[in-house]
Design a protein around this motif. Structure first.
Motif, PDB file in Angstrom:
ATOM      1  N   LEU A 186     -11.235  -0.458 -13.558  1.00  0.00           N
ATOM      2  CA  LEU A 186     -10.653  -0.088 -14.603  1.00  0.00           C
ATOM      3  C   LEU A 186      -9.825   1.416 -14.033  1.00  0.00           C
ATOM      4  O   LEU A 186      -8.843   1.539 -14.725  1.00  0.00           O
ATOM      5  CB  LEU A 186     -11.528   0.107 -15.801  1.00  0.00           C
ATOM      6  CG  LEU A 186     -12.171  -1.034 -16.448  1.00  0.00           C
ATOM      7  CD1 LEU A 186     -13.045  -0.553 -17.468  1.00  0.00           C
ATOM      8  CD2 LEU A 186     -10.807  -1.801 -17.201  1.00  0.00           C
ATOM      9  N   ASN A 187     -10.556   1.897 -13.535  1.00  0.00           N
ATOM     10  CA  ASN A 187     -10.016   3.304 -12.831  1.00  0.00           C
ATOM     11  C   ASN A 187      -8.767   3.068 -12.094  1.00  0.00           C
ATOM     12  O   ASN A 187      -7.771   3.615 -12.043  1.00  0.00           O
ATOM     13  CB  ASN A 187     -11.130   3.959 -11.981  1.00  0.00           C
ATOM     14  CG  ASN A 187     -10.372   5.553 -11.692  1.00  0.00           C
ATOM     15  OD1 ASN A 187      -9.974   6.281 -12.516  1.00  0.00           O
ATOM     16  ND2 ASN A 187     -10.982   5.940 -10.363  1.00  0.00           N
ATOM     17  N   ARG A 188      -8.695   1.933 -11.093  1.00  0.00           N
ATOM     18  CA  ARG A 188      -7.736   1.754 -10.330  1.00  0.00           C
ATOM     19  C   ARG A 188      -6.554   1.295 -11.078  1.00  0.00           C
ATOM     20  O   ARG A 188      -5.260   1.608 -11.153  1.00  0.00           O
ATOM     21  CB  ARG A 188      -7.936   0.569  -9.498  1.00  0.00           C
ATOM     22  CG  ARG A 188      -8.765   1.010  -8.315  1.00  0.00           C
ATOM     23  CD  ARG A 188      -8.997  -0.226  -7.378  1.00  0.00           C
ATOM     24  NE  ARG A 188      -9.540  -1.329  -7.624  1.00  0.00           N
ATOM     25  CZ  ARG A 188     -10.740  -1.695  -7.442  1.00  0.00           C
ATOM     26  NH1 ARG A 188     -11.567  -0.395  -7.039  1.00  0.00           N
ATOM     27  NH2 ARG A 188     -11.211  -2.515  -8.117  1.00  0.00           N
ATOM     28  N   GLU A 189      -6.935   0.343 -12.272  1.00  0.00           N
ATOM     29  CA  GLU A 189      -5.743  -0.111 -13.340  1.00  0.00           C
ATOM     30  C   GLU A 189      -5.029   1.323 -13.950  1.00  0.00           C
ATOM     31  O   GLU A 189      -3.870   1.114 -14.032  1.00  0.00           O
ATOM     32  CB  GLU A 189      -6.575  -1.193 -14.202  1.00  0.00           C
ATOM     33  CG  GLU A 189      -5.421  -1.821 -15.084  1.00  0.00           C
ATOM     34  CD  GLU A 189      -5.932  -2.852 -15.900  1.00  0.00           C
ATOM     35  OE1 GLU A 189      -5.352  -3.258 -16.793  1.00  0.00           O
ATOM     36  OE2 GLU A 189      -7.326  -3.303 -15.719  1.00  0.00           O
ATOM     37  N   VAL A 190      -5.982   1.921 -14.469  1.00  0.00           N
ATOM     38  CA  VAL A 190      -5.450   3.363 -14.983  1.00  0.00           C
ATOM     39  C   VAL A 190      -4.453   4.125 -14.187  1.00  0.00           C
ATOM     40  O   VAL A 190      -3.476   4.449 -14.301  1.00  0.00           O
ATOM     41  CB  VAL A 190      -6.500   4.222 -15.855  1.00  0.00           C
ATOM     42  CG1 VAL A 190      -5.971   5.446 -16.152  1.00  0.00           C
ATOM     43  CG2 VAL A 190      -7.478   3.633 -16.823  1.00  0.00           C
ATOM     44  N   ASN A 191      -4.974   4.274 -13.040  1.00  0.00           N
ATOM     45  CA  ASN A 191      -4.022   5.011 -11.800  1.00  0.00           C
ATOM     46  C   ASN A 191      -2.818   4.251 -11.852  1.00  0.00           C
ATOM     47  O   ASN A 191      -1.868   4.789 -11.377  1.00  0.00           O
ATOM     48  CB  ASN A 191      -4.933   5.249 -10.680  1.00  0.00           C
ATOM     49  CG  ASN A 191      -5.884   6.297 -10.786  1.00  0.00           C
ATOM     50  OD1 ASN A 191      -5.924   6.941 -11.506  1.00  0.00           O
ATOM     51  ND2 ASN A 191      -6.884   5.997  -9.756  1.00  0.00           N
ATOM     52  N   ASP A 192      -2.735   2.869 -11.732  1.00  0.00           N
ATOM     53  CA  ASP A 192      -1.628   1.956 -11.242  1.00  0.00           C
ATOM     54  C   ASP A 192      -0.763   2.207 -12.508  1.00  0.00           C
ATOM     55  O   ASP A 192       0.499   2.271 -12.242  1.00  0.00           O
ATOM     56  CB  ASP A 192      -2.060   0.576 -11.006  1.00  0.00           C
ATOM     57  CG  ASP A 192      -0.794  -0.369 -10.856  1.00  0.00           C
ATOM     58  OD1 ASP A 192       0.120   0.297  -9.957  1.00  0.00           O
ATOM     59  OD2 ASP A 192      -0.658  -1.211 -11.484  1.00  0.00           O
ATOM     60  N   LEU A 193      -1.235   2.171 -13.588  1.00  0.00           N
ATOM     61  CA  LEU A 193      -0.329   2.286 -14.815  1.00  0.00           C
ATOM     62  C   LEU A 193       0.252   3.484 -15.217  1.00  0.00           C
ATOM     63  O   LEU A 193       1.365   3.702 -15.453  1.00  0.00           O
ATOM     64  CB  LEU A 193      -1.157   1.792 -16.325  1.00  0.00           C
ATOM     65  CG  LEU A 193      -1.630   0.274 -16.171  1.00  0.00           C
ATOM     66  CD1 LEU A 193      -2.479   0.085 -17.596  1.00  0.00           C
ATOM     67  CD2 LEU A 193      -0.418  -0.346 -16.407  1.00  0.00           C
ATOM     68  N   SER A 194      -0.535   4.460 -14.799  1.00  0.00           N
ATOM     69  CA  SER A 194       0.046   5.975 -14.755  1.00  0.00           C
ATOM     70  C   SER A 194       1.072   6.167 -13.588  1.00  0.00           C
ATOM     71  O   SER A 194       2.068   6.868 -14.067  1.00  0.00           O
ATOM     72  CB  SER A 194      -1.103   6.811 -14.412  1.00  0.00           C
ATOM     73  OG  SER A 194      -0.871   8.343 -14.579  1.00  0.00           O
ATOM     74  N   ASP A 195       0.945   5.766 -12.609  1.00  0.00           N
ATOM     75  CA  ASP A 195       1.949   5.848 -11.459  1.00  0.00           C
ATOM     76  C   ASP A 195       3.182   5.040 -11.892  1.00  0.00           C
ATOM     77  O   ASP A 195       4.264   5.471 -11.679  1.00  0.00           O
ATOM     78  CB  ASP A 195       1.564   5.160 -10.173  1.00  0.00           C
ATOM     79  CG  ASP A 195       0.724   5.825  -9.599  1.00  0.00           C
ATOM     80  OD1 ASP A 195       0.321   7.265  -9.957  1.00  0.00           O
ATOM     81  OD2 ASP A 195      -0.246   5.413  -8.526  1.00  0.00           O
TER      82      ASP A 195
END
Length: 86
Positions: free
Chosen positions: A52-61
């Motif tokens: 989930l953290n990786r997904e949040v970071n990807d979406l933020s980018d």
């Protein structure tokens, strides 16, 4: 200085493990076993949180890239800003 720690009963631990298990998506739950060990469940939970953290970071980018290419006064930019405030 002594500190008192409240003890959690085995029943409370089992209840918390059950609640944690129910929070994991179906794809992460072990089928076939009526109950996974607490250690396995915690490992699965950690793995899920990391994904989930990786997904949040990807979406933020992706959002940052989108905002960089967008006119900051546009209607689309205003919609995105409103969504982020919610």
């Amino acid at each position: 200085m002594s500190s008192r720690r409240s003890r959690i009963s085995e029943e409370e631990i089992n209840e918390l493990i059950s609640k944690l298990h129910s929070l994991l998506p179906e794809s992460r739950r072990r089928s076939g076993a009526s109950r996974a060990s607490a250690a396995k469940l915690l490992k699965e939970t950690c793995s899920y949180i990391k994904s989930l953290n990786r997904e949040v970071n990807d979406l933020s980018d992706r959002l940052s890239d989108l905002m960089a290419t967008m006119d900051t006064n546009s209607a689309q930019a205003e919609i995105i800003r409103e969504l982020l405030r919610s």
